[in-house]
Design a protein around this motif. Structure first.
Motif, PDB file in Angstrom:
ATOM      1  N   LEU A 254       0.840  -1.194   0.000  1.00 43.62           N
ATOM      2  CA  LEU A 254       0.000   0.000   0.000  1.00 43.62           C
ATOM      3  C   LEU A 254       0.875   1.245   0.000  1.00 43.62           C
ATOM      4  CD1 LEU A 254      -2.614  -1.063   2.717  1.00 43.62           C
ATOM      5  CD2 LEU A 254      -2.898  -1.141   0.237  1.00 43.62           C
ATOM      6  N   PRO A 255       0.445   2.316  -0.640  1.00 42.77           N
ATOM      7  CA  PRO A 255       1.198   3.573  -0.567  1.00 42.77           C
ATOM      8  C   PRO A 255       1.260   4.094   0.865  1.00 42.77           C
ATOM      9  CG  PRO A 255      -0.449   3.620  -2.319  1.00 42.77           C
ATOM     10  CD  PRO A 255      -0.735   2.401  -1.514  1.00 42.77           C
ATOM     11  N   VAL A 256       2.317   4.822   1.177  1.00 43.83           N
ATOM     12  CA  VAL A 256       2.481   5.371   2.532  1.00 43.83           C
ATOM     13  C   VAL A 256       1.334   6.320   2.865  1.00 43.83           C
ATOM     14  CG1 VAL A 256       3.993   6.755   3.996  1.00 43.83           C
ATOM     15  CG2 VAL A 256       4.975   5.116   2.391  1.00 43.83           C
ATOM     16  N   SER A 257       0.824   7.035   1.849  1.00 46.96           N
ATOM     17  CA  SER A 257      -0.261   7.983   2.110  1.00 46.96           C
ATOM     18  C   SER A 257      -1.512   7.283   2.644  1.00 46.96           C
ATOM     19  CB  SER A 257      -0.603   8.744   0.824  1.00 46.96           C
ATOM     20  OG  SER A 257      -0.999   7.844  -0.205  1.00 46.96           O
ATOM     21  N   CYS A 262      -5.416   6.323   7.117  1.00 45.83           N
ATOM     22  CA  CYS A 262      -6.000   5.403   8.108  1.00 45.83           C
ATOM     23  C   CYS A 262      -6.130   6.086   9.466  1.00 45.83           C
ATOM     24  CB  CYS A 262      -5.148   4.148   8.227  1.00 45.83           C
ATOM     25  SG  CYS A 262      -5.330   3.001   6.838  1.00 45.83           S
ATOM     26  N   VAL A 263      -5.194   6.975   9.771  1.00 42.78           N
ATOM     27  CA  VAL A 263      -5.312   7.744  11.006  1.00 42.78           C
ATOM     28  C   VAL A 263      -6.544   8.642  10.955  1.00 42.78           C
ATOM     29  CG1 VAL A 263      -4.202   9.454  12.483  1.00 42.78           C
ATOM     30  CG2 VAL A 263      -2.827   7.678  11.370  1.00 42.78           C
ATOM     31  N   LEU A 376     -15.587   7.302  -1.050  1.00 40.65           N
ATOM     32  CA  LEU A 376     -16.024   8.184  -2.134  1.00 40.65           C
ATOM     33  C   LEU A 376     -15.085   9.367  -2.307  1.00 40.65           C
ATOM     34  CD1 LEU A 376     -19.865   8.254  -1.313  1.00 40.65           C
ATOM     35  CD2 LEU A 376     -18.684   6.834  -3.018  1.00 40.65           C
ATOM     36  N   VAL A 377     -14.300   9.651  -1.259  1.00 34.44           N
ATOM     37  CA  VAL A 377     -13.397  10.804  -1.264  1.00 34.44           C
ATOM     38  C   VAL A 377     -11.929  10.376  -1.260  1.00 34.44           C
ATOM     39  CG1 VAL A 377     -12.767  12.933  -0.056  1.00 34.44           C
ATOM     40  CG2 VAL A 377     -15.143  12.139  -0.034  1.00 34.44           C
ATOM     41  N   PHE A 378     -11.610   9.364  -0.455  1.00 34.74           N
ATOM     42  CA  PHE A 378     -10.228   8.920  -0.334  1.00 34.74           C
ATOM     43  C   PHE A 378      -9.777   8.202  -1.610  1.00 34.74           C
ATOM     44  CE2 PHE A 378     -10.317   8.456   4.593  1.00 34.74           C
ATOM     45  CZ  PHE A 378     -10.439   9.841   4.695  1.00 34.74           C
ATOM     46  N   PRO A 379      -8.463   8.112  -1.813  1.00 33.06           N
ATOM     47  CA  PRO A 379      -7.960   7.369  -2.981  1.00 33.06           C
ATOM     48  C   PRO A 379      -8.410   5.912  -2.942  1.00 33.06           C
ATOM     49  CG  PRO A 379      -6.214   8.651  -1.941  1.00 33.06           C
ATOM     50  CD  PRO A 379      -7.374   8.732  -1.033  1.00 33.06           C
ATOM     51  N   SER A 380      -8.679   5.374  -4.092  1.00 36.27           N
ATOM     52  CA  SER A 380      -9.140   3.991  -4.177  1.00 36.27           C
ATOM     53  C   SER A 380      -7.975   3.036  -3.913  1.00 36.27           C
ATOM     54  CB  SER A 380      -9.730   3.714  -5.564  1.00 36.27           C
ATOM     55  OG  SER A 380     -10.103   2.361  -5.686  1.00 36.27           O
ATOM     56  N   THR A 413     -13.490 -11.625   7.505  1.00 37.06           N
ATOM     57  CA  THR A 413     -13.220 -11.471   6.075  1.00 37.06           C
ATOM     58  C   THR A 413     -12.004 -12.248   5.594  1.00 37.06           C
ATOM     59  OG1 THR A 413     -11.858  -9.503   6.479  1.00 37.06           O
ATOM     60  CG2 THR A 413     -14.213  -9.142   6.143  1.00 37.06           C
ATOM     61  N   HIS A 414     -11.141 -12.681   6.499  1.00 32.70           N
ATOM     62  CA  HIS A 414      -9.868 -13.349   6.167  1.00 32.70           C
ATOM     63  C   HIS A 414      -8.940 -12.440   5.361  1.00 32.70           C
ATOM     64  CE1 HIS A 414     -11.432 -17.750   6.804  1.00 32.70           C
ATOM     65  NE2 HIS A 414     -11.689 -16.944   7.819  1.00 32.70           N
ATOM     66  N   GLU A 415      -9.048 -11.135   5.581  1.00 34.28           N
ATOM     67  CA  GLU A 415      -8.198 -10.172   4.875  1.00 34.28           C
ATOM     68  C   GLU A 415      -6.966  -9.841   5.714  1.00 34.28           C
ATOM     69  OE1 GLU A 415      -8.022  -8.892   1.999  1.00 34.28           O
ATOM     70  OE2 GLU A 415      -9.917  -9.453   1.065  1.00 34.28           O
ATOM     71  N   LEU A 416      -5.971 -10.700   5.666  1.00 33.47           N
ATOM     72  CA  LEU A 416      -4.765 -10.486   6.459  1.00 33.47           C
ATOM     73  C   LEU A 416      -3.947  -9.290   5.978  1.00 33.47           C
ATOM     74  CD1 LEU A 416      -3.522 -14.145   7.042  1.00 33.47           C
ATOM     75  CD2 LEU A 416      -4.437 -12.559   8.744  1.00 33.47           C
ATOM     76  N   HIS A 417      -4.041  -8.970   4.694  1.00 33.98           N
ATOM     77  CA  HIS A 417      -3.265  -7.841   4.174  1.00 33.98           C
ATOM     78  C   HIS A 417      -3.755  -6.503   4.711  1.00 33.98           C
ATOM     79  CE1 HIS A 417      -2.185 -10.525   0.483  1.00 33.98           C
ATOM     80  NE2 HIS A 417      -1.410 -10.766   1.527  1.00 33.98           N
ATOM     81  N   ALA A 418      -4.959  -6.485   5.275  1.00 35.66           N
ATOM     82  CA  ALA A 418      -5.488  -5.241   5.843  1.00 35.66           C
ATOM     83  C   ALA A 418      -5.164  -5.110   7.323  1.00 35.66           C
ATOM     84  CB  ALA A 418      -7.003  -5.179   5.643  1.00 35.66           C
ATOM     85  N   LEU A 419      -4.340  -6.007   7.840  1.00 37.58           N
ATOM     86  CA  LEU A 419      -4.087  -6.030   9.282  1.00 37.58           C
ATOM     87  C   LEU A 419      -3.450  -4.732   9.768  1.00 37.58           C
ATOM     88  CD1 LEU A 419      -4.190  -7.643  11.898  1.00 37.58           C
ATOM     89  CD2 LEU A 419      -1.970  -8.627  11.300  1.00 37.58           C
ATOM     90  N   LEU A 420      -2.376  -4.292   9.125  1.00 35.24           N
ATOM     91  CA  LEU A 420      -1.697  -3.082   9.577  1.00 35.24           C
ATOM     92  C   LEU A 420      -2.595  -1.846   9.463  1.00 35.24           C
ATOM     93  CD1 LEU A 420       0.829  -1.824  10.695  1.00 35.24           C
ATOM     94  CD2 LEU A 420       1.733  -1.628   8.359  1.00 35.24           C
ATOM     95  N   PRO A 421      -3.294  -1.627   8.330  1.00 32.69           N
ATOM     96  CA  PRO A 421      -4.227  -0.483   8.292  1.00 32.69           C
ATOM     97  C   PRO A 421      -5.309  -0.556   9.375  1.00 32.69           C
ATOM     98  CG  PRO A 421      -3.826  -1.304   6.083  1.00 32.69           C
ATOM     99  CD  PRO A 421      -3.192  -2.286   7.014  1.00 32.69           C
ATOM    100  N   MET A 422      -5.790  -1.756   9.690  1.00 30.33           N
ATOM    101  CA  MET A 422      -6.809  -1.874  10.732  1.00 30.33           C
ATOM    102  C   MET A 422      -6.234  -1.554  12.105  1.00 30.33           C
ATOM    103  SD  MET A 422      -9.369  -5.004   9.724  1.00 30.33           S
ATOM    104  CE  MET A 422      -8.119  -6.275   9.531  1.00 30.33           C
ATOM    105  N   VAL A 423      -4.984  -1.951  12.342  1.00 30.29           N
ATOM    106  CA  VAL A 423      -4.353  -1.613  13.616  1.00 30.29           C
ATOM    107  C   VAL A 423      -4.266  -0.098  13.772  1.00 30.29           C
ATOM    108  CG1 VAL A 423      -2.186  -1.692  14.908  1.00 30.29           C
ATOM    109  CG2 VAL A 423      -3.066  -3.764  13.805  1.00 30.29           C
TER     110      VAL A 423
END
Length: 634
Positions: A254-257, A262-263, A376-380, A413-423
């Motif tokens: 994921l991009p750093v932005s 996420c914050v 709808l506003v944030f980057p996809s 969801t079993h979405e492990l790649h979203a773990l860091l953004p969720m944290v």
């Protein structure tokens, strides 16, 4: 009259600072305090978990049955949604009718069925001895099925947590167990019910730890884990093992932005959590002002639900299908905004009426809608990415259980790649929530009933300090053949001499037999208040001594003091239990707490860029028994 060797006492007790290594091996202490009985309680968690899973499956089927009956006029256990009916008047009237039935059940059945389940389970643990009435185990799931099946915008998890807990509690009430063991089986049933409902055993265990157990110990973790695992295994053949919702297909990089956004998403989720919590209790306060019996309140809450359902019918019911659309990026703008506004309003306002239903599923939907709106506003990033991370954020903010929220979303969801953004998102929401709000939507009701629940877990400072680090020497002992009058005269002499030797500060005096062994103890008050000519020998007056060993923790001694209702104990070596080594009093327990408080509040600089700042020493426990105020008697 005999005095112990002062030098020996100084070397074995001294004025050691808590935490300083002594170089002595501690053979009696371990990382955990575990009794073999934990295996029995863990074994009992297996049937509790299995029954709780069957109850959870039954509740889901019962909700589907009532939904079909109320909105589609058919007797079926198949999936159905309230908003799919073609009759608007059903959407308006059925929630009112359901609320009326729930009010009657609460009035003439059990008031415990009111609310969303978790506060009731917590209250049962805190003040009810973990005893749940059998009728609650029946009425709670039925009332929740009626509430949700008639259109209530609630979830099944709160009621099943209460019902599963009732299964464990009822089993424990038929057995000879302690209150803590009954609590463990209650929580094991609650975790099992949640695990079976969402196919989320790990999140169920974390929820138990963060909200219900109030401890993290093997005696409680093991039964809860076994109960959750058993329930998940039972659920598999009945409801499947696939994740409950579709994944958001989050990319591996994921991009750093995105992490920075996420914050922002977390802070927005925290604000939504504040609004939802305020709305629930604002509604509860409004209903409390009605000049009507609380039995009628759920019907008025049902009217609010019906009116909201006319605006957005898909906001009614559990709404798992809507959550799936939000998390997979298939929701329309109209659905996103409708759920975000209508679902939040009808859920918060109707829950305050005292109806029966859970909070997790509504939070899934509201959090997902918030994230979808941000998308709808944030980057996809990927379809449903922002809905997923915001869902974790809302759970972290509303429940103030960030670990549960994060793991929950992963298991759903079993979405492990979203773990860091969720944290990042859940932690940001949690930060805002704990700073602004004193209590969560789950614990505010507990506080309103006059109870306090702390959710901070830390190591007890008494557990890390040993007796030998704080005990003080014995300055005076007596013999069994001495009279009470002679002993009292010795203390009065010390008082007239202004207690130069610290005799009066000791307050508890060992009585030794002819061989120098400990025969009992007497207190200063007993001797000073006695008659000067009292000829009774101390061997007959002394009470049995409550003792401690140098390698025991202060927490163990605090529990021993409480059990025997004393404030001082005699310290004896483990290898020679009749030899007096020192005295430990309640003052020493407070001293350990004082050191811990100093470490928590005292700020200091240890290093600077150019020179080392002298490190300030921790406050050492006073060697004199009079260093702290010690007015309590033995």
């Amino acid at each position: 009259m005999a005095r112990p060797d002062a030098a020996r006492n100084q070397t074995t007790t001294g004025a050691k600072r808590p935490g300083r290594p002594s170089g002595e091996k501690i053979a009696e202490l371990g990382d955990f305090h575990v009794l073999p009985r934990v295996a029995v309680i863990t074994g009992l968690a297996v049937p509790v978990g299995a029954v709780a899973a069957l109850v959870a499956v039954g509740l889901l089927k019962l909700i589907a049955l009532f939904t079909n009956l109320c909105f589609h006029g058919r007797f079926s256990f198949g999936g159905a949604t309230p908003g799919s009916t073609a009759h608007w008047w059903l959407i308006l009237c059925m929630p009112v009718l359901g609320g009326l039935v729930i009010g009657l059940m609460a009035r003439f059945g059990s008031e415990k069925i009111r609310g969303h389940g978790m506060p009731e389970a917590i209250e049962s643990i805190l003040v009810g001895g973990s005893r749940v009435q059998p009728r609650v185990a029946v009425l709670k799931p039925v009332s929740s099925a009626i509430s949700i099946g008639s259109g209530g915008p609630f979830g099944a998890e709160g009621p099943i947590i209460m019902t599963g807990g009732a299964v464990g509690s009822i089993l424990a009430q038929f057995l000879r167990v302690t209150t803590d063991e009954r609590k463990t089986l209650l929580v094991a049933g609650s975790a099992a019910g949640m695990a079976a409902t969402f196919n989320s055993p790990l999140a169920a265990i974390l929820l138990a730890v963060e909200l219900l157990l109030f401890e993290w110990r093997p005696r409680s973790y093991l039964p809860v884990a076994v109960g959750a695992v058993t329930a998940t295994l039972v659920r598999g053949p009945l409801l499947g093992t696939e994740p409950l919702f579709g994944g958001a297909h989050v990319p591996t990089e994921l991009p750093v932005s995105v992490y920075g956004l996420c914050v922002v998403a977390g802070l927005a989720a925290g604000l939504l959590a504040l609004l939802a919590t305020w709305l629930v209790y604002f509604s509860e306060d409004l209903f409390a002002k009605l000049p009507l019996h609380w039995m009628w309140w759920p019907a008025f809450g049902g009217a609010v639900i019906g009116l909201g359902g006319l605006v957005e019918p898909r906001a009614l019911g559990v709404g798992y299908d809507v959550i799936d659309q939000l998390l997979t990026g298939r929701a329309t703008v109209g659905l996103i905004l409708g759920i975000l506004v209508v679902k939040t309003l009808i859920w918060g306002l109707s829950l305050g009426s005292g109806t029966s239903g859970g909070v997790l599923a509504p939070m899934f939907m509201i959090g997902g809608a918030l994230g979808a709106a941000e998308g709808l506003v944030f980057p996809s990033v990927s379809p449903g990415f922002w809905a997923l991370v915001s869902l974790a954020g809302v759970l972290g903010g509303v429940m103030r259980s960030p670990l549960t929220g994060i793991v929950f979303c992963v298991e759903l969801t079993h979405e492990l790649h979203a773990l860091l953004p969720m944290v990042i998102t859940a932690s940001s929401a949690y930060l805002l929530s704990v700073i602004v709000l004193k209590r969560s939507v789950l614990t505010e009701k507990i506080a309103r009933r006059g109870l306090h629940l702390t959710r901070e877990y830390s190591v007890d400072p008494l557990e890390v300090h040993l007796v030998r680090q704080l005990e003080t020497p014995v300055t005076l002992t007596f013999r069994t053949d001495q009279t009470a009058g002679e002993a009292g005269a010795r203390l009065r002499e010390a008082h007239q001499a202004r207690d130069a030797d610290g005799v009066l500060a000791q307050r508890l005096y060992p009585v030794l037999d002819g061989a120098g062994g400990l025969a009992g103890v007497v207190t200063r008050a007993e001797l000073l208040h006695g008659a000067p000519d009292d000829e009774r020998e101390l061997g007959g007056l002394a009470r049995p001594a409550i003792t401690a060993h140098p390698d025991e923790t202060l927490r163990t001694i605090a529990n021993r003091m409480a059990a025997h209702q004393v404030t001082r104990v005699v310290v004896t070596p483990r290898s020679a239990p009749d030899r007096v080594e020192g005295i430990l009093s309640l003052r020493h327990l407070l001293e350990a707490r004082r050191v811990d408080l100093h470490e928590e509040q005292h700020a200091e600089r240890v290093l600077t860029p150019f020179r080392r700042v002298p490190q300030q020493r921790k406050p050492a426990p006073a060697a004199s028994a009079g260093a702290l105020s010690d007015a309590a008697g033995c």
